[in-house]
Design a protein around this motif. Structure first.
Motif, PDB file in Angstrom:
ATOM      1  N   VAL A  91       0.804  -1.227   0.000  1.00 58.70           N
ATOM      2  CA  VAL A  91       0.000   0.000   0.000  1.00 58.70           C
ATOM      3  C   VAL A  91       0.836   1.274   0.000  1.00 58.70           C
ATOM      4  N   ASN A  92       2.082   1.198   0.427  1.00 59.80           N
ATOM      5  CA  ASN A  92       2.943   2.385   0.496  1.00 59.80           C
ATOM      6  C   ASN A  92       3.987   2.418  -0.604  1.00 59.80           C
ATOM      7  N   VAL A  93       3.817   1.623  -1.653  1.00 58.39           N
ATOM      8  CA  VAL A  93       4.873   1.446  -2.640  1.00 58.39           C
ATOM      9  C   VAL A  93       5.244   2.748  -3.342  1.00 58.39           C
ATOM     10  N   GLY A  94       4.267   3.621  -3.591  1.00 58.27           N
ATOM     11  CA  GLY A  94       4.569   4.872  -4.270  1.00 58.27           C
ATOM     12  C   GLY A  94       5.503   5.757  -3.477  1.00 58.27           C
ATOM     13  N   GLY A  95       5.231   5.916  -2.190  1.00 61.13           N
ATOM     14  CA  GLY A  95       6.077   6.744  -1.334  1.00 61.13           C
ATOM     15  C   GLY A  95       7.470   6.180  -1.175  1.00 61.13           C
ATOM     16  N   VAL A  96       7.549   4.862  -0.986  1.00 62.31           N
ATOM     17  CA  VAL A  96       8.858   4.218  -0.864  1.00 62.31           C
ATOM     18  C   VAL A  96       9.662   4.394  -2.147  1.00 62.31           C
ATOM     19  N   LEU A  97       8.992   4.232  -3.297  1.00 63.05           N
ATOM     20  CA  LEU A  97       9.679   4.386  -4.575  1.00 63.05           C
ATOM     21  C   LEU A  97      10.211   5.802  -4.750  1.00 63.05           C
ATOM     22  N   GLU A 100      13.401   6.162  -2.880  1.00 60.64           N
ATOM     23  CA  GLU A 100      14.513   5.431  -3.494  1.00 60.64           C
ATOM     24  C   GLU A 100      15.017   6.138  -4.755  1.00 60.64           C
ATOM     25  N   LEU A 101      14.107   6.703  -5.531  1.00 63.31           N
ATOM     26  CA  LEU A 101      14.505   7.391  -6.758  1.00 63.31           C
ATOM     27  C   LEU A 101      15.221   8.706  -6.479  1.00 63.31           C
ATOM     28  N   ALA A 102      14.995   9.267  -5.295  1.00 63.24           N
ATOM     29  CA  ALA A 102      15.627  10.542  -4.939  1.00 63.24           C
ATOM     30  C   ALA A 102      17.055  10.373  -4.428  1.00 63.24           C
ATOM     31  N   ARG A 103      17.492   9.143  -4.233  1.00 63.82           N
ATOM     32  CA  ARG A 103      18.850   8.928  -3.729  1.00 63.82           C
ATOM     33  C   ARG A 103      19.877   9.353  -4.766  1.00 63.82           C
ATOM     34  N   PRO A 104      20.948   9.982  -4.340  1.00 67.83           N
ATOM     35  CA  PRO A 104      21.969  10.477  -5.285  1.00 67.83           C
ATOM     36  C   PRO A 104      22.544   9.381  -6.171  1.00 67.83           C
ATOM     37  N   SER A 140      11.394  11.446 -12.011  1.00 70.66           N
ATOM     38  CA  SER A 140      12.809  11.224 -11.700  1.00 70.66           C
ATOM     39  C   SER A 140      13.645  11.037 -12.963  1.00 70.66           C
ATOM     40  N   GLY A 141      12.986  11.025 -14.131  1.00 68.02           N
ATOM     41  CA  GLY A 141      13.714  10.814 -15.377  1.00 68.02           C
ATOM     42  C   GLY A 141      14.059   9.364 -15.653  1.00 68.02           C
ATOM     43  N   THR A 142      13.267   8.445 -15.096  1.00 66.79           N
ATOM     44  CA  THR A 142      13.544   7.015 -15.222  1.00 66.79           C
ATOM     45  C   THR A 142      12.678   6.367 -16.302  1.00 66.79           C
ATOM     46  N   PRO A 143      13.259   5.736 -17.315  1.00 66.00           N
ATOM     47  CA  PRO A 143      12.470   5.012 -18.318  1.00 66.00           C
ATOM     48  C   PRO A 143      11.667   3.894 -17.662  1.00 66.00           C
TER      49      PRO A 143
END
Length: 356
Positions: A91-97, A100-104, A140-143
């Motif tokens: 249920v929280n997958v969007g927030g977790v993602l 993770e995508l914001a990590r340098p 995030s610019g992710t394909p």
């Protein structure tokens, strides 16, 4: 295997609650809070993507041939009825993602969905997890890519079209056959073949390429020239940008469940399948070669034997042709050909229990 529709004997990690909804008769949802959303594809895999996201585990499509069935056993659930009816929802997958995508260190490598269980199965109509996932990846610019049988995807077409203006987006629809009666027994929880063909049209009308995976081809049931010709004609008419044709494979867990179904529905075919799959998960090489030889002229006849913008060659145990996005999980080849079996088109991306 217990195949009795029981609930987990042990609590699922991150379990928030277990839900039964009247509109989903016989289905139980286990809502969990995931610790991770991105799943790394093993470095040895030849898949054209490095990461996956699976918002659900288990699938109410209930396809008797589904290769991902055995992954449910990692949750102390079985690969049969539990896989069809005990659905784990992150249920929280969007927030977790998003975190993770914001990590340098995130390198914006392609992310695929639909490699294990369908992200647009019926549960998505209730939980609406995919909009948050698509938005997070695009921003995030992710394909990203999606392979589905679920017509719920039509709800998100405006969002996917908007994402495609910022990042590469690959979309694919899986369609095994046109026979409505057989489809209802083989994959009872899926939208009809006609509904999926309409989805292909809607994707094309939205200005997006849509590949179609004609899979699995079932020996002696859906592999005749007439059956294949009919589905290819419909796929072409619907506006598919490419096609992949793949024969059935039977991995442990799936093998037992499918062969039990076959023995009930088509008893005379059971010994023939035992012989055809005597070497393991893949059909006998001679069968695969014969199927490829049968499909090639049909692809030519329907104008699906060549494509432009091909990104990589097919390495599969069937045939592929046309302009199919490699990021959608089924690569394209400008010349359909037979090749040795490749795990990347057959095996689910195994998601470890610790990722919950």
């Amino acid at each position: 295997m217990r195949w009795s529709g029981q609930e987990p004997q042990q609590a699922l990690p991150g379990l928030v609650r277990t839900v039964r909804a009247p509109e989903f008769a016989g289905v139980v949802f286990h809502e969990v809070e995931a610790r991770s959303a991105l799943n790394r594809v093993p470095g040895s895999s030849p898949m054209p993507f490095s990461w996956t996201v699976n918002p659900y585990r288990g699938c109410s499509h209930a396809c008797v041939y589904c290769f991902a069935r055995t992954t449910h056993t990692y949750l102390d659930l079985d690969a049969g009825r539990d896989f069809d009816s005990q659905i784990v929802v992150k249920v929280n997958v969007g927030g977790v993602l998003r975190r993770e995508l914001a990590r340098p260190r995130w390198a914006r490598e392609p992310v695929a969905m639909g490699t294990n269980t369908d992200p647009y199965q019926r549960a998505e109509g209730r939980y609406r997890l995919m909009p948050g996932i698509v938005e997070a990846l695009a921003r995030s610019g992710t394909p990203l890519s999606v392979l589905t049988k679920g017509t719920v995807l039509a709800r998100d077409l405006p969002l996917l079209a908007a994402a495609a203006r910022d990042v590469p987006v690959g979309l694919g629809v899986s369609l095994a056959l046109l026979d409505r009666d057989l489809q209802g027994r083989l994959e009872p929880g899926t939208p009809s073949p006609r509904a999926r063909l309409d989805l292909v049209r809607r994707i094309a009308d939205a200005g997006l390429d849509c590949g179609v995976m004609i899979a699995p081809v079932l020996p002696y049931l859906t592999d005749s020239r007439e059956a294949l010709d009919a589905v290819l004609a419909q796929v072409k008419e619907a506006g598919a940008s490419g096609v992949s044709v793949l024969p059935l494979h039977l991995r442990p867990g799936t093998r037992e469940w499918f062969l039990a179904w076959l023995a009930r529905e088509y008893p005379p075919l059971a010994p023939r399948y035992e012989r055809l799959y005597r070497r393991g998960a893949y059909a006998d090489p001679q069968y695969r070669k014969a199927l490829a030889a049968r499909v090639r002229p049909l692809l030519r006849a329907h104008g699906l034997d060549r494509g432009e913008g091909v990104r990589r060659s097919a390495q599969d145990d069937g045939v592929s042709a046309g302009r199919v996005s490699a990021q959608a999980g089924f690569p394209a080849s400008d010349v359909a050909r037979q090749a040795p079996p490749a795990e990347h088109l057959a095996a689910p991306v195994v998601e470890q229990l610790t990722l919950l």
